[in-house]
Scaffold this motif. Structure first.
Motif, PDB file in Angstrom:
ATOM      1  N   ALA A  25      43.351  34.602  40.396  1.00  0.00           N
ATOM      2  CA  ALA A  25      42.132  34.737  39.585  1.00  0.00           C
ATOM      3  C   ALA A  25      41.185  35.774  40.149  1.00  0.00           C
ATOM      4  N   ILE A  26      41.179  35.925  41.472  1.00  0.00           N
ATOM      5  CA  ILE A  26      40.120  36.766  42.057  1.00  0.00           C
ATOM      6  C   ILE A  26      40.656  38.076  42.629  1.00  0.00           C
ATOM      7  N   SER A  27      41.934  38.310  42.486  1.00  0.00           N
ATOM      8  CA  SER A  27      42.503  39.506  43.072  1.00  0.00           C
ATOM      9  C   SER A  27      41.732  40.739  42.616  1.00  0.00           C
ATOM     10  N   GLY A  28      41.414  41.634  43.580  1.00  0.00           N
ATOM     11  CA  GLY A  28      40.652  42.839  43.245  1.00  0.00           C
ATOM     12  C   GLY A  28      39.181  42.694  43.577  1.00  0.00           C
ATOM     13  N   THR A  29      38.730  41.466  43.748  1.00  0.00           N
ATOM     14  CA  THR A  29      37.311  41.225  44.018  1.00  0.00           C
ATOM     15  C   THR A  29      36.917  41.717  45.408  1.00  0.00           C
ATOM     16  N   LEU A  30      35.693  42.295  45.455  1.00  0.00           N
ATOM     17  CA  LEU A  30      35.134  42.697  46.737  1.00  0.00           C
ATOM     18  C   LEU A  30      34.160  41.600  47.155  1.00  0.00           C
ATOM     19  N   PHE A  31      34.365  41.042  48.371  1.00  0.00           N
ATOM     20  CA  PHE A  31      33.459  39.981  48.833  1.00  0.00           C
ATOM     21  C   PHE A  31      32.498  40.530  49.862  1.00  0.00           C
TER      22      PHE A  31
ATOM     23  N   HIS B 299      39.137  58.391  49.484  1.00  0.00           N
ATOM     24  CA  HIS B 299      39.571  58.047  48.135  1.00  0.00           C
ATOM     25  C   HIS B 299      38.439  57.364  47.400  1.00  0.00           C
ATOM     26  N   ILE B 300      38.332  57.709  46.118  1.00  0.00           N
ATOM     27  CA  ILE B 300      37.217  57.160  45.338  1.00  0.00           C
ATOM     28  C   ILE B 300      37.749  56.323  44.191  1.00  0.00           C
ATOM     29  N   ALA B 301      37.128  55.171  43.958  1.00  0.00           N
ATOM     30  CA  ALA B 301      37.519  54.348  42.808  1.00  0.00           C
ATOM     31  C   ALA B 301      36.254  53.862  42.109  1.00  0.00           C
ATOM     32  N   GLU B 302      36.356  53.712  40.818  1.00  0.00           N
ATOM     33  CA  GLU B 302      35.180  53.257  40.076  1.00  0.00           C
ATOM     34  C   GLU B 302      35.342  51.804  39.655  1.00  0.00           C
ATOM     35  N   GLY B 303      34.257  51.099  39.666  1.00  0.00           N
ATOM     36  CA  GLY B 303      34.324  49.687  39.284  1.00  0.00           C
ATOM     37  C   GLY B 303      33.178  49.296  38.371  1.00  0.00           C
ATOM     38  N   ASN B 304      33.376  48.208  37.743  1.00  0.00           N
ATOM     39  CA  ASN B 304      32.284  47.634  36.960  1.00  0.00           C
ATOM     40  C   ASN B 304      32.365  46.144  37.173  1.00  0.00           C
ATOM     41  N   SER B 305      31.567  45.728  38.122  1.00  0.00           N
ATOM     42  CA  SER B 305      31.660  44.363  38.606  1.00  0.00           C
ATOM     43  C   SER B 305      31.618  43.342  37.476  1.00  0.00           C
ATOM     44  N   ALA B 306      30.656  43.525  36.577  1.00  0.00           N
ATOM     45  CA  ALA B 306      30.462  42.524  35.538  1.00  0.00           C
ATOM     46  C   ALA B 306      31.625  42.497  34.565  1.00  0.00           C
ATOM     47  N   ALA B 307      32.246  43.658  34.373  1.00  0.00           N
ATOM     48  CA  ALA B 307      33.344  43.714  33.411  1.00  0.00           C
ATOM     49  C   ALA B 307      34.661  43.268  34.061  1.00  0.00           C
ATOM     50  N   GLY B 308      34.616  42.926  35.352  1.00  0.00           N
ATOM     51  CA  GLY B 308      35.807  42.414  36.007  1.00  0.00           C
ATOM     52  C   GLY B 308      36.660  43.487  36.644  1.00  0.00           C
ATOM     53  N   VAL B 309      36.138  44.713  36.710  1.00  0.00           N
ATOM     54  CA  VAL B 309      36.858  45.780  37.413  1.00  0.00           C
ATOM     55  C   VAL B 309      36.269  45.848  38.821  1.00  0.00           C
ATOM     56  N   MET B 310      37.051  45.462  39.799  1.00  0.00           N
ATOM     57  CA  MET B 310      36.565  45.313  41.172  1.00  0.00           C
ATOM     58  C   MET B 310      35.253  44.532  41.216  1.00  0.00           C
ATOM     59  N   PRO B 311      35.312  43.266  40.785  1.00  0.00           N
ATOM     60  CA  PRO B 311      34.076  42.483  40.808  1.00  0.00           C
ATOM     61  C   PRO B 311      33.553  42.319  42.235  1.00  0.00           C
ATOM     62  N   ILE B 312      32.229  42.253  42.312  1.00  0.00           N
ATOM     63  CA  ILE B 312      31.625  42.039  43.628  1.00  0.00           C
ATOM     64  C   ILE B 312      31.116  40.595  43.680  1.00  0.00           C
ATOM     65  N   ARG B 313      31.496  39.843  44.667  1.00  0.00           N
ATOM     66  CA  ARG B 313      31.068  38.449  44.786  1.00  0.00           C
ATOM     67  C   ARG B 313      30.491  38.198  46.167  1.00  0.00           C
ATOM     68  N   ALA B 314      29.539  37.267  46.181  1.00  0.00           N
ATOM     69  CA  ALA B 314      28.934  36.894  47.460  1.00  0.00           C
ATOM     70  C   ALA B 314      29.733  35.742  48.077  1.00  0.00           C
TER      71      ALA B 314
ATOM     72  N   ASP C  79      45.255  45.499  47.321  1.00  0.00           N
ATOM     73  CA  ASP C  79      45.384  46.703  46.486  1.00  0.00           C
ATOM     74  C   ASP C  79      44.237  47.680  46.735  1.00  0.00           C
ATOM     75  N   VAL C  80      43.048  47.171  47.002  1.00  0.00           N
ATOM     76  CA  VAL C  80      41.934  48.064  47.346  1.00  0.00           C
ATOM     77  C   VAL C  80      42.166  48.640  48.744  1.00  0.00           C
ATOM     78  N   GLY C  81      42.609  47.768  49.625  1.00  0.00           N
ATOM     79  CA  GLY C  81      42.871  48.209  50.995  1.00  0.00           C
ATOM     80  C   GLY C  81      43.885  49.342  51.053  1.00  0.00           C
ATOM     81  N   ALA C  82      44.795  49.366  50.073  1.00  0.00           N
ATOM     82  CA  ALA C  82      45.837  50.374  50.044  1.00  0.00           C
ATOM     83  C   ALA C  82      45.279  51.782  49.864  1.00  0.00           C
ATOM     84  N   MET C  83      44.043  51.893  49.401  1.00  0.00           N
ATOM     85  CA  MET C  83      43.415  53.213  49.244  1.00  0.00           C
ATOM     86  C   MET C  83      43.337  53.957  50.576  1.00  0.00           C
ATOM     87  N   ALA C  84      43.268  53.183  51.673  1.00  0.00           N
ATOM     88  CA  ALA C  84      43.121  53.793  52.998  1.00  0.00           C
ATOM     89  C   ALA C  84      44.430  54.413  53.498  1.00  0.00           C
ATOM     90  N   GLU C  85      45.506  54.121  52.833  1.00  0.00           N
ATOM     91  CA  GLU C  85      46.842  54.617  53.171  1.00  0.00           C
ATOM     92  C   GLU C  85      47.333  54.144  54.531  1.00  0.00           C
TER      93      GLU C  85
END
Ligand code: ADP
Ligand code: MG
Length: 755
Positions: free
Chosen positions: A560-566, A480-495, A509-515
């Protein structure tokens, strides 16, 4: 040789026609010394003027060597005068500002004599009239008798077969008068000399013929003596004078002589022309200045649209190396290189959050290490997320400086208004800008009020965040493929240091992509910018939700951070802390930015002048504005032209006598016009040179004047050439117009009016 057949001359004016003379029949020969007498108003002068070609006639026919002259055009008449006539006047008509030598030389120059033969000939003639001792004396300093001798010398110089003299002794005492008559008599051997006089007794002993005029008619025509020719009984061949035109070099010489020989007039003209030049300079530079103004505006991609910024990239989107920067630095006009180019498009805002909303200060980002001034209050930034604010003294922002101490500034992307780093930056000190910094700020079409200066650590945080902002991501998890834009807050990537290297923690919700359970599965993360595309493979280490968030990531702000990829900080840095793909060159002189860009391209880079992409605030009105601007410039030039014309005309009034005199000596209208042009052109060149000198002094800093410095800064070498051409044209048109006015009248009328 000269024959008049029933010639009449009428004057008309005010609806009345008056008679100069009528139905005159006369014939003259070489060798004659003729006296014309008669009471005042009997037509003597008129007759002489017709004979000398200064006036036209209305009836009858005048023949010169058998050739009729009634069909002569103005040019033919001028030619006739040059070839046949030497004139002497009661009022001498010398050029007072010329020396005796120059007065005589003038005639020869005008008849196109060869330069090499002039000096000897002039001296010979001056000796003939007995004035050798006065060669270098100005005509104005001579006595009446001497003046008339100069006039005779001048008439002789041309070697014309006919010499006419209208009351040559009228202004002289009897002794000088007798000398003049004797001199004329000596000359009459091989010439035809016609003298008008009302003192016949004076000439009686010498003349060969007496003609008495009465009421416009010949009342008496009596031959008194045989002429030398008749005595010798030989036919002489009649030689006409040289009638070439003024050579170019002689004209230039006379023009330059006229320019300087009356110092007061020269200075006045110079002042007027300097006024003209500087006014045209000022108009032109303000024209250029307004042109600069209309390029202000905005740009959808860059907020720093200053004209001195050139964006540089490498072909193929490669990373910059240190050698690249070295290469670019060597190009002239390159002031500095902003390696992390994106920083230029960020701004910092300090806003009054309170109800009052008192201040709103927007600044650019700067490096604290670059600030050379003294802080007014506080200290330099020590920790990350600390900053100092600097602004121009006495400006809008200055009044809020002490208020914003300890407040927090937000670093954001000016175009989107999005915050770049999450944490605001605390202001720990403030100061005023150095003069140089202030100048840079003033010269840009700036809406910014100063600089927020941060230390290296904060700068690299900002840089990293800014880089992230310009990237988009794509994740692939279990096909499954999803598009993100970290800076715009769509699946933000954080360290987060809680995440082990090579692993990624995703929300439910991202994990759910794996079914099915995502943990342990491979997640491909492709990070892409304008310049690069990298794919990273992570192992999903955890799927977090509201309840286990604190266990996995040691935080409890799930909403606040739901959806973020760490990911691990090292992985984060690998992903975003790329080299520089896009840098900006700041040039010292924006006016030559285009050329500099060309040089950078030749050094192997791609460039883009950011200000070219600017959409003008006044778009659509540009053409109208440009047209109005041009019309205004042309109108101002016209006004200046006419002001200068009228002043010049006043100053040159004294020149009228000069020109009518030289016309009577045989100068053509074209000659006079060229002389006038040369004269004005010479003065104009001096004035232009003077203005250029001032500008040079301003440019080299010898003369300090803000207005002039600003004016000069809008003009390039090309502009000076354009200005020179404009002003040249103006001075030539000025002379042409003046000449046209001056020479509308016939030579004689012009002269009569002036004397
Ligand atoms: P003189 O030289 O014998 O004194 P002029 O030749 O000057 O006489 O004048 C002859 C006549 O022509 C006079 O009646 C004079 O009024 C007239 N006259 C001369 N010049 C002009 C002129 N420019 N316009 C009108 N009438 C003129
Ligand atoms: Mg007269």
């Amino acid at each position: 040789m000269l024959r008049l057949e029933r010639v009449s001359k009428f004057y008309s004016g005010n609806g009345l026609v008056s008679t100069g003379f009528s139905k005159v029949d006369l014939e003259f020969d070489i060798g004659e010394f003729v006296a014309i007498t008669g009471e005042s108003g009997s037509g003597k002068s008129t007759l002489l003027n017709v004979i000398s070609g200064l006036d036209s006639y209305e009836e009858g026919e005048m023949y010169i060597m058998g050739q009729p002259t009634s069909g002569y055009s103005k040019e033919d008449l001028e030619d006739y005068r040059k070839k046949y006539i030497g004139s002497i006047f009661q009022t001498f008509n010398l050029i007072n500002s010329y020396t005796v030598y120059q007065n005589v030389e003038l005639v020869l120059l005008m008849s196109g004599y060869d330069k090499s033969e002039i000096p000897d000939r002039v001296r010979e003639i001056i000796e003939q009239v007995g004035l050798s001792d006065y060669e270098k004396t100005k005509a104005s300093k001579l006595s009446g008798g001497q003046k008339q001798r100069v006039a005779i010398a001048r008439a002789l110089a041309k070697e014309t077969p006919i010499i006419v003299a209208d009351e040559p002794t009228g202004n002289l005492d009897s002794k000088s008068a007798a000398e003049i008559i004797r001199l004329l008599h000596q000359l009459s051997k091989d010439k035809l000399i016609i003298v008008v006089t009302h003192n016949y007794d004076q000439v009686e002993p010498y003349v060969t013929r007496k003609i008495a005029m009465h009421d416009g008619r010949v009342a008496e025509d009596k031959r008194l003596r045989v002429t030398a020719m008749q005595a010798d009984q030989k036919e002489t061949e009649i030689k006409t004078a040289k009638a070439d035109s003024l050579s170019f070099s002689s004209m230039a010489r006379l023009g330059v002589r006229n320019t300087f020989n009356i110092p007061a007039k020269f200075l006045l003209l110079l002042v007027v022309f300097i006024f003209l030049c500087s006014a045209v300079f000022a108009q032109y530079s303000s024209f250029m200045y307004m042109g600069e103004m209309t390029t202000g505006g905005f740009n959808n991609y860059f907020s720093d649209t200053e004209k001195n910024r050139i964006l540089v990239t490498k072909p193929g989107g490669k990373e910059f190396t240190d050698e690249d920067y070295e290469k670019i630095k060597k190009i002239d006009n390159v002031d500095k290189i902003v390696e992390y180019d994106l920083l230029l498009d960020l701004v910092a805002n300090v806003t009054d959050d309170s109800e009052k909303g008192e201040y709103y200060v927007t600044t650019k980002l700067g490096e604290a290490a670059d600030y050379a001034g003294q802080l007014e209050e506080g200290r330099m930034p020590k920790n990350s997320n600390e900053a100092i604010m600097i602004c121009p003294k006495d400006d809008y922002a200055a009044q809020y400086m002490d208020v914003i101490m300890d407040k927090k500034a937000e670093v954001m992307d000016q175009n989107s208004g999005n915050a770049i780093i999450k944490d605001k930056v605390k202001i720990v000190g403030y100061g005023y800008m150095t003069e140089k910094q202030q100048k840079v700020l003033e010269e840009s079409d700036i809406y910014l009020e100063g600089y927020l200066c941060v230390n290296d650590a904060t700068m690299s945080n900002i840089r990293l965040a800014a880089l992230e902002r310009y990237c988009t991501q794509e994740i692939e998890l279990a096909d499954h493929i999803a598009e993100g834009n970290s800076a715009a807050g769509v699946m933000p990537i954080r360290a987060s240091s809680e995440v082990p290297k090579g692993e990624i923690y995703v929300s439910e919700d991202v994990g759910a992509m794996a079914e099915s359970d995502a943990v342990g599965k491979e997640l491909k993360l492709t990070n892409q910018s304008l310049y690069f595309e990298d794919t990273f493979k992570f192992k999903v280490g955890a799927v977090y939700n509201k309840s286990n968030l604190s266990y996995y990531l040691d935080r409890d702000d799930f909403d606040a951070i739901s959806g973020t990829l760490f990911i691990n900080p090292e992985d984060y840095s690998r992903m975003f802390n790329k080299g520089n793909f896009q840098s900006s060159v700041i040039v010292s002189d924006y006016k030559t930015a285009k050329e500099t860009a060309g040089k950078i391209e030749r050094a192997g880079f791609d460039t883009f002048n950011v200000s070219d992409g600017v959409i003008s605030y006044s778009q659509g009105f540009d053409i109208i504005q440009e047209t109005l601007r041009t019309i205004m410039l042309v109108a101002m030039l016209l006004v200046l032209f006419f002001i200068t014309y009228f002043i010049t005309k006043l100053i040159l009034k004294s020149r009228n006598v000069y020109f009518s005199t030289i016309r009577m000596l045989g100068a053509t209208k074209a000659n006079c016009s060229s002389l006038l042009k040369t004269e004005l052109f010479a003065v104009f060149n001096i004035a232009f040179f003077f203005c250029m000198l001032i500008i040079m002094l301003v440019k080299t800093g010898v003369v300090q004047n803000d207005t002039l410095i600003q004016m000069a800064s809008f003009l390039t070498a090309g502009d000076y050439i354009i200005l020179y051409v404009i002003l040249c044209l103006m001075s030539i048109l000025l002379a042409a117009r003046y000449a046209r006015q001056l020479f509308k009248k016939t030579a004689m009328n012009a002269y009569k009016e002036e004397v």
